[in-house]
Scaffold this motif. Structure first.
Motif, short mmCIF file in Angstrom:
data_model
loop_
_atom_site.label_atom_id
_atom_site.label_comp_id
_atom_site.label_asym_id
_atom_site.label_seq_id
_atom_site.Cartn_x
_atom_site.Cartn_y
_atom_site.Cartn_z
N LEU A 254 0.62 -1.42 -0.05
CA LEU A 254 -0.17 0.45 0.01
C LEU A 254 1.07 1.02 -0.21
N ASP A 255 1.65 1.03 0.44
CA ASP A 255 2.31 2.68 0.84
C ASP A 255 3.14 2.97 -0.24
N ASN A 256 3.85 1.74 -1.61
CA ASN A 256 4.17 1.73 -2.76
C ASN A 256 3.60 2.73 -3.70
N ILE A 257 2.14 2.14 -3.06
CA ILE A 257 1.60 3.59 -3.88
C ILE A 257 1.11 4.31 -3.58
N LEU A 258 0.87 4.51 -2.16
CA LEU A 258 0.93 6.11 -1.70
C LEU A 258 2.27 7.32 -2.32
N VAL A 259 2.51 6.16 -1.98
CA VAL A 259 4.86 7.26 -2.08
C VAL A 259 4.21 8.27 -3.98
N CYS A 260 3.41 7.08 -4.81
CA CYS A 260 4.16 7.50 -6.02
C CYS A 260 2.15 8.51 -5.46
N GLY A 261 1.34 8.54 -4.97
CA GLY A 261 0.30 9.12 -5.41
C GLY A 261 0.54 10.20 -4.45
N ASP B 291 -3.37 15.40 -0.76
CA ASP B 291 -4.50 15.12 0.32
C ASP B 291 -4.05 13.23 0.54
N LYS B 292 -3.88 12.72 1.61
CA LYS B 292 -4.07 11.87 1.50
C LYS B 292 -4.80 10.80 2.29
N ARG B 293 -5.50 11.38 3.02
CA ARG B 293 -7.19 10.31 3.07
C ARG B 293 -7.25 10.23 1.88
N SER B 294 -8.15 11.11 0.90
CA SER B 294 -8.41 10.83 -0.23
C SER B 294 -7.52 10.03 -1.46
N LEU B 295 -6.47 10.12 -0.97
CA LEU B 295 -5.45 9.09 -1.73
C LEU B 295 -5.39 7.77 -0.90
N THR B 296 -5.66 7.58 0.06
CA THR B 296 -5.64 6.35 0.83
C THR B 296 -6.57 5.85 -0.28
N LYS B 297 -8.40 6.38 -0.09
CA LYS B 297 -9.25 6.46 -0.62
C LYS B 297 -9.48 5.36 -1.67
N ARG B 298 -9.10 6.06 -2.65
CA ARG B 298 -8.84 6.18 -4.21
C ARG B 298 -7.87 4.39 -4.22
N LYS C 3 -6.73 1.89 -2.45
CA LYS C 3 -7.82 1.32 -1.69
C LYS C 3 -9.13 0.33 -2.35
N GLU C 4 -9.82 1.48 -3.07
CA GLU C 4 -10.86 1.51 -4.22
C GLU C 4 -9.86 -0.02 -5.17
N LEU C 5 -8.79 0.94 -6.04
CA LEU C 5 -8.34 0.53 -6.73
C LEU C 5 -7.76 -1.65 -6.24
N LEU C 6 -7.39 -1.36 -5.21
CA LEU C 6 -6.88 -2.52 -4.73
C LEU C 6 -7.92 -3.58 -4.61
N VAL D 120 -1.44 -0.56 -10.25
CA VAL D 120 -2.07 0.75 -9.32
C VAL D 120 -1.62 1.63 -9.11
N ARG D 121 0.25 1.11 -9.04
CA ARG D 121 0.65 1.97 -8.66
C ARG D 121 1.21 3.00 -9.97
N GLY D 122 0.50 2.54 -10.93
CA GLY D 122 0.39 3.36 -12.47
C GLY D 122 -0.41 4.05 -12.79
N VAL D 123 -1.90 3.63 -11.99
CA VAL D 123 -2.63 4.04 -12.09
C VAL D 123 -3.29 5.34 -11.20
N ILE D 124 -2.46 5.63 -10.52
CA ILE D 124 -3.25 6.25 -8.59
C ILE D 124 -3.11 7.66 -9.30
N ASN D 125 -2.69 7.79 -9.88
CA ASN D 125 -2.45 9.98 -9.73
C ASN D 125 -2.84 9.25 -11.40
N ALA D 126 -3.96 8.98 -11.41
CA ALA D 126 -5.24 8.95 -13.25
C ALA D 126 -4.03 9.63 -14.16
N PRO D 127 -3.49 8.75 -14.53
CA PRO D 127 -2.39 9.48 -15.69
C PRO D 127 -3.46 9.57 -16.86
N GLU D 128 -2.81 10.42 -17.84
CA GLU D 128 -3.54 10.77 -19.43
C GLU D 128 -3.16 9.28 -20.25
#
Ligand SMILES: Nc1ncnc2c1ncn2[C@@H]1O[C@H](COP(=O)(O)OP(=O)(O)OP(=O)(O)O)[C@@H](O)[C@H]1O
Ligand SMILES: [Mg+2]
Length: 275
Positions: free
Chosen positions: A117-124, A130-137, A139-142, A170-178
């Motif tokens: 999870l932290d691997n994903i959050l660090v990237c986000g 906004d760590k809260r909404s990031l964590t929510k996103r 977890k949804e993706l996971l 999930v890490r690749g799309v956490i930042n909603a890439p183009e």
């Protein structure tokens, strides 16, 4: 393609590597547009320049000659801005990648000193504060990729290869890439895990995610709606297959006839390419 929005436009791309006295021309005056919502697949022999092309398109590297432009929504405006990245320096390229693109590689490059999870959050957190909404996103993706809480709390080395690669997606799309770029994302996986990761990419694409993927395998290529064949640094040909219609061998597939026909079109195309 008519009606499609261009996300990336690459013009007169050349890439030359110089080693000692030898110059190798890896990309040769290549022109290519990538369209929004497409699942574009790049195939070709080993050494044909697929990864080099992917790196030039994604801003991982710069072309020797030519331009790479992105058409993106900056801010809340409805208009698209053109961003030409080909001459950006390393810092600007890094910032551009953070804001606009995601990656998945054959080796997942997860950091083994922190949880999945932290691997994903660090990237986000590189992009959002906004760590809260990031964590929510996250977890949804996971949940979408079927990684449970028990597993995302583990370190990557405690997970299976397939689970690790799903985390990397999930890490690749956490930042909603183009655009999500993938270089042989299933190259190190067994067949069941390959199927799972490909299903995830197909699902992401079905929700509108633009994907550009390099692959060596027919099974992975079939997921794309557009297949480009690269030979010796130039585009030999390409084919539009339309959307993925499921497994052509699965008798319970309601689209089996069309899926078979689609499979055969790709087969003939690749045969013609000498694949
Ligand atoms: N940094 C580099 N320095 C020198 N030569 C390079 C470099 N990167 C790639 N090349 C050369 O460019 C050619 C194309 O490499 P590239 O990695 O793009 O091929 P590829 O189509 O992705 O192959 P594969 O299917 O094996 O991954 C190869 O001959 C490679 O040796
Ligand atoms: Mg490669």
């Amino acid at each position: 393609m008519d009606g499609k929005q261009t996300v990336i436009s690459a013009k007169n791309l050349s890439k030359t590597f110089s080693n000692e006295s030898v110059q190798q021309h890896v990309l040769k005056n290549l022109n290519l547009s990538i369209y929004k919502g497409d699942f574009t697949v790049i195939m070709g022999n080993s050494g044909s320049g697929k990864s080099t092309l992917l790196y030039a398109l994604s801003g991982m590297d710069r072309p020797s000659i030519g331009t790479v432009s992105y058409y993106v929504n900056e801010g809340k405006k409805d208009t698209l801005s053109e961003i030409e990245i080909s001459q950006y320096n390393n810092d600007r390229l890094a910032k551009f990648r953070r804001d606009h693109v995601g990656f998945v590689f054959q080796q997942n490059y997860l950091n083994d000193s922190m949880s999945a999870l932290d691997n994903i959050l660090v990237c986000g957190l590189l992009k959002s504060t906004d760590k809260r909404s990031l964590t929510k996103r996250a977890k949804e993706l996971l949940e979408k990729v079927e990684i449970t809480e028990r597993d995302y709390k583990k370190f990557p080395t405690q997970l299976s290869g397939g689970q690790q690669q799903r985390i990397a997606v999930v890490r690749g799309v956490i930042n909603a890439p183009e655009v999500l770029f993938a270089d042989e994302p299933t190259g190190a996986l067994n067949s069941q895990n390959t199927e799972n990761v490909l299903d995830i990419l197909s699902d992401l694409n079905a929700t509108g995610q633009s994907i550009v993927m390099v692959t060596h395998t027919f099974k992975a290529a079939e997921r794309g709606n557009r297949i480009i064949y690269l030979a010796d640094g130039i585009i030999s040909d390409e084919i539009y297959l339309g959307e993925y219609l499921g497994d052509y061998k699965d008798e319970s597939n309601p689209n089996i006839e069309e899926a078979r026909e689609r499979h055969n079109r790709l087969k003939i195309f690749l045969q013609n390419m000498g694949w």
